[in-house]
Design a protein around this motif. Structure first.
Motif, short mmCIF file in Angstrom:
data_model
loop_
_atom_site.label_atom_id
_atom_site.label_comp_id
_atom_site.label_asym_id
_atom_site.label_seq_id
_atom_site.Cartn_x
_atom_site.Cartn_y
_atom_site.Cartn_z
N ARG A 180 2.11 85.15 42.23
CA ARG A 180 1.57 83.80 42.17
C ARG A 180 2.22 83.03 41.04
O ARG A 180 2.62 83.60 40.02
N ASP A 229 -3.61 78.49 39.73
CA ASP A 229 -2.64 78.91 40.75
C ASP A 229 -2.03 77.65 41.34
O ASP A 229 -2.69 76.90 42.07
N ASP A 288 0.32 77.09 43.65
CA ASP A 288 0.52 77.03 45.10
C ASP A 288 -0.79 76.80 45.86
O ASP A 288 -0.83 76.09 46.86
N ASN A 289 -1.87 77.41 45.39
CA ASN A 289 -3.16 77.31 46.08
C ASN A 289 -4.06 76.22 45.50
O ASN A 289 -5.15 75.98 46.02
N CYS A 305 -7.55 81.28 39.68
CA CYS A 305 -7.67 82.65 40.16
C CYS A 305 -7.85 83.57 38.95
O CYS A 305 -7.50 83.21 37.83
#
Length: 78
Positions: free
Chosen positions: A29, A60, A62-63, A67
């Motif tokens: 990640r 995170d 990308d998301n 996290c």
């Protein structure tokens, strides 16, 4: 890697971090703890989340969400 080392690394921009999740799945990640790179965060609830002392909560990229990473489960970061 210990918690302090991971926090220091993630505080300086985005980094690709490879770690294993609780399930044993190995993931990579792009994470950060740099406050200038984390968008304004509005919790979905008023509930206070209990923070585990051995976990680092990082953004995170990308998301687009936080996290949890257990520093002892980190294989690499760059």
């Amino acid at each position: 890697m210990n918690k302090q080392q991971l926090v220091e690394i993630l505080s300086t921009g985005f980094h690709l971090v490879e770690f294993s999740k609780k399930s044993g799945e190995r993931v990579a990640r792009v994470l950060t703890l740099d406050p200038t790179l984390i968008p304004a965060f509005v919790p979905k609830t008023d509930r206070i989340t209990k923070q585990a002392t051995h976990v680092v909560r990082a953004w995170d990229h990308d998301n687009q969400k936080f996290c949890a990473v257990i520093p002892e489960n980190v294989f690499s970061s760059n």
